[in-house]
Design an enzyme around this catalytic site. Structure first.
Site, PDB file in Angstrom:
ATOM      1  N   GLN A   1       0.827  -1.213   0.000  1.00  0.00           N
ATOM      2  CA  GLN A   1       0.000   0.000   0.000  1.00  0.00           C
ATOM      3  C   GLN A   1       0.858   1.257   0.000  1.00  0.00           C
ATOM      4  O   GLN A   1       1.636   1.464   0.918  1.00  0.00           O
ATOM      5  CB  GLN A   1      -0.891  -0.031   1.251  1.00  0.00           C
ATOM      6  CG  GLN A   1      -1.604   1.267   1.562  1.00  0.00           C
ATOM      7  CD  GLN A   1      -2.562   1.110   2.742  1.00  0.00           C
ATOM      8  OE1 GLN A   1      -3.356   0.191   2.787  1.00  0.00           O
ATOM      9  NE2 GLN A   1      -2.484   2.002   3.700  1.00  0.00           N
TER      10      GLN A   1
ATOM     11  N   GLU B   1     -10.241  -1.413   5.624  1.00  0.00           N
ATOM     12  CA  GLU B   1      -9.204  -1.639   6.631  1.00  0.00           C
ATOM     13  C   GLU B   1      -9.793  -1.546   8.029  1.00  0.00           C
ATOM     14  O   GLU B   1      -9.413  -2.261   8.927  1.00  0.00           O
ATOM     15  CB  GLU B   1      -8.062  -0.632   6.458  1.00  0.00           C
ATOM     16  CG  GLU B   1      -6.937  -0.839   7.475  1.00  0.00           C
ATOM     17  CD  GLU B   1      -5.654  -0.096   7.114  1.00  0.00           C
ATOM     18  OE1 GLU B   1      -5.752   0.964   6.481  1.00  0.00           O
ATOM     19  OE2 GLU B   1      -4.575  -0.591   7.469  1.00  0.00           O
TER      20      GLU B   1
ATOM     21  N   SER C   1       0.973   6.631   2.746  1.00  0.00           N
ATOM     22  CA  SER C   1       1.693   7.630   3.540  1.00  0.00           C
ATOM     23  C   SER C   1       2.938   8.134   2.818  1.00  0.00           C
ATOM     24  O   SER C   1       3.571   7.401   2.054  1.00  0.00           O
ATOM     25  CB  SER C   1       2.130   7.032   4.878  1.00  0.00           C
ATOM     26  OG  SER C   1       1.029   6.662   5.651  1.00  0.00           O
TER      27      SER C   1
END
Lengths: 392, 310
Positions: free
Chosen positions: A128, A246, A131
């Protein structure tokens, strides 16, 4: 109100347990009980393929895409039995729980065909790319740039905290594709193959000595034009949809793993005499209460859903489990005493409970810090005014 | 009752703090972690400042100072996360040897030639001692499984607990400072994260815990120095207060640093892990709570309106 699982569900539980226990006693006994996400990575990938080959890779997905169309209750049962059998965590957690559902919900038919069967089979591992160094809690301030050029997306920038990027095949990346845009506008959600010269991965060593996270650098990295999910500029909506996965289904089965950790602490407390300390006894009792609270909370959320999404009570779940588990790590260390801070290992490698203490410090940080969670509960759940912020 | 320190004590602390701040930054900890934890040059500098002989009587080549000064310097050692075994040797072993009347090693300790590792039954492992090496959670701590069984002497335990408490004060101060500095420079949502109450209130709570732990530790040091009968109770209180302040600050500082606080690259973890190691040593929280409740309920702390605090 009808508590407990149905006879059919209990049958399913027995089926899960039988199969998982047989694997952990047989071909995959070498990975049983591993508590980090990085140890024996190649065997863990083989385990993903083994799960896929036997139809256990992503039981919640529709049958046509390699799943079993399992109900939410069945998914929870599988997750519980998975932890109870001592099976190590899924190295393709992101693919199964996040990328897959995102593609299922927002992807085109073509994308579903391209990705879902391979994720289900354990052949495609996803990570993923959300960030960035300057975009953590404030995720909407991502700066990684994407532009279309000769039928390809060209991406430049940096992501951080990309769990398991070093063993992944694909990464989904939130990129800023509209020049000069700010915040949630102008973002696009791209899926990129990792094995290319434009992507460089550097491990980040954690305080427990492990390196599960990475920095991921994009220098003119490319992917085909049709690698985007949703439309250009639609990235924030897709990313938020993914984060709802999530915060939802994927956390509902984790109490059994927590049960294992608390049980280990209780056994240690009995063995080393800590259980005779009244303070420790009360904290163990409190931990048990907290665990049951999560259990009932999860079952309640489960009952309130239409089996495809989790309702608003789910907002409270992350802070609850993360805080509980962080406290559990502190309790573990108080029970172990000095033995918890010392190892015979010459290397800086820790057994389950010291690792729990160190790792659980991250629980209240990743996936939305406790502070962000409180803001979400107060602002979205309770409808309170938004916290004043600076100029973005 | 006067909690002020003397001019001499303050000058001593300031000189040690100045020296450390100029020579013993986080880069030293990172270097030691890679190169093997101990550096003779650092030890020699401590010797040159007279710190190994701080509590050694002048007749044996030391400075002849007491436990209050030693505790003040121990706090400075905690502040910079000093890895060398100065506190164990010079502030725990020396006063203990003097109390036992064993003076033959004192001059060698003052000159830096002799280091002492003290096994105690409450500490299954000993730092910088002989024996089978063990890996500590504190990467700069050289632990060993001591071959012989340790002492069960209470005075030794009290000295060790007191000096751990003093180090924990410095560690907590340093972690709080690191977290405050980070909260000032890290921006999210267009402002420093320290501007959010969710962050600043947590750090304020740490400051409360640390500031209230300090006088408790100084009180315990003075009580031991003066040989008060109640000194063990003061020491237990100090150990608990300093441990709680340091752990709260360690845990808060990680949270304030966000994911960075969880990395090995950010220096914070050295302080956090040292805190954890010191909290466990010389009697854990449970042990010291038991000493306190035994004192409160068992009558060694007098209660009733005719008694005041001591």
């Amino acid at each position: 109100m009808k508590l407990g699982f149905s006879p059919e569900e209990e049958l399913f539980r027995a089926e899960c347990a039988d199969w998982l226990n047989a694997q952990m006693a047989g071909e995959f006994r070498d990975i049983k009980g591993i508590s980090t996400l990085t140890e024996k990575a190649e065997r863990r990938k083989e385990w993903e393929q083994h799960l896929g080959a036997h139809g256990w890779g992503c039981i919640g997905w529709p049958k046509e895409w390699g799943g079993r169309g399992a109900t939410l209750a069945e998914q929870v049962i599988f997750a519980e039995e998975y932890a109870r059998a001592g099976v190590p965590g899924r190295v393709n957690h992101i693919g199964i729980e996040l990328a897959g559902p995102t593609i299922l919900t927002f992807g085109t038919e073509d994308q579903k065909k391209r990705f879902l069967p391979d994720i289900a089979a354990g052949n495609t591992i996803f990570c993923q790319g959300f960030s960035e160094p300057g975009a953590g809690s404030d995720l909407a301030s991502v700066r990684t740039k994407g532009r279309l050029e000769n039928g390809s997306w060209v991406v430049n920038g940096q992501k951080i905290w990309t769990s398991l990027a070093h063993i992944s095949d694909w990464i989904f990346v939130v990129t800023r594709t509209e020049e000069g845009s700010k915040g949630p506008k102008g973002l696009t959600f791209l899926m990129m193959p990792i094995d290319q010269p434009g992507i460089e991965i550097r491990p980040i060593k954690q305080i427990n000595g492990d390196a599960e996270f990475n920095e991921t650098f994009f220098t003119d990295a490319t992917c085909p034009e049709d690698s985007l999910i949703g439309a250009v500029g639609d990235g924030w909506r897709i990313a938020m949809g993914l984060l709802a996965f999530e915060r939802g289904v994927s956390t509902l089965g984790q109490q059994m793993a927590f049960r294992n950790e608390l049980d280990a602490i209780i056994l240690d407390a009995k063995a080393n005499g800590a259980a005779s300390d009244s303070l420790v006894r009360q904290r163990l009792a409190k931990a048990e209460i907290g665990l049951r609270l999560m259990r009932y909370g999860a079952l309640r959320m489960l009952s309130n859903t239409d089996h495809s999404k989790v309702d608003g009570a789910a907002l409270t779940y992350k802070i609850q489990w993360a805080t509980w588990r962080r406290n559990l790590g502190e309790l573990a260390m108080d029970v172990l005493g000095q033995a918890g801070e010392v190892t015979d290992n010459a290397d800086y490698e820790w057994t389950m409970l010291p690792n729990l203490f160190l790792y659980s410090r991250a629980d209240t940080i990743y996936g939305g810090t406790n502070q962000i969670q409180r803001n979400l509960i107060a602002e979205r759940g309770l409808g309170m005014p938004r916290e004043p912020r600076g100029d973005v | 009752m006067d909690f002020r320190f003397s001019e001499d004590q303050l000058v001593l602390v300031e000189s040690v703090r100045d020296y450390f701040s100029g020579t013993h930054g986080p880069e030293v900890l990172r270097r030691l972690d890679v190169d093997g934890n101990r550096d003779p040059a650092i030890w020699q500098a401590l010797v040159d400042m007279g710190l190994t002989g701080l509590c050694v009587p002048e007749a044996h080549g030391g400075l002849g100072m007491g436990l209050v000064e030693a505790a003040l310097i121990a706090a400075e050692c905690g502040r910079v996360c000093l890895a060398e075994p100065l506190v164990d040797t010079a502030f725990v072993a020396v006063p203990w040897l003097i109390a036992k009347g064993e003076t033959d090693k004192l001059s060698a300790i003052a000159s830096g030639d002799h280091k002492v590792a003290l096994p105690h039954v409450l500490n299954p492992w000993v730092a910088d001692g002989e024996g089978k090496p063990q890996t500590s959670v504190d990467p700069l701590r050289n632990l060993a499984m001591f071959p012989a069984s340790g002492s069960n002497d209470d005075r030794l335990l009290n000295l060790g607990a007191l000096m751990n408490a003093a180090q924990l004060l410095g560690l907590a101060d340093a972690m709080l400072e690191q977290a405050v500095e980070y909260a000032k420079i890290r921006t999210q949502f267009g402002q420093p994260v320290g501007a959010f109450q969710g962050i600043k209130h947590q750090l304020a709570s740490c400051a409360v815990a640390v500031e209230f732990a300090k006088p408790v530790v100084w009180r315990a040091a003075a009580a031991m120095q003066d040989g008060l009968e109640t000194a063990p109770v003061h020491v237990s209180h100090a150990k608990i207060a300093a441990s709680d302040a340091a752990m709260l600050t360690a845990e808060t500082a990680i949270q304030v640093h966000g994911a960075m606080g969880y990395t090995y690259e950010v220096d914070l973890h050295f302080w956090m892990k040292r805190s954890w190691a010191l909290v466990g040593g010389w009697g854990d929280r449970s042990y010291h709570y038991k000493r306190l409740d035994a004192a409160v309920l068992g009558g060694s702390i007098p209660i009733g309106p005719e008694h005041t605090f001591a």
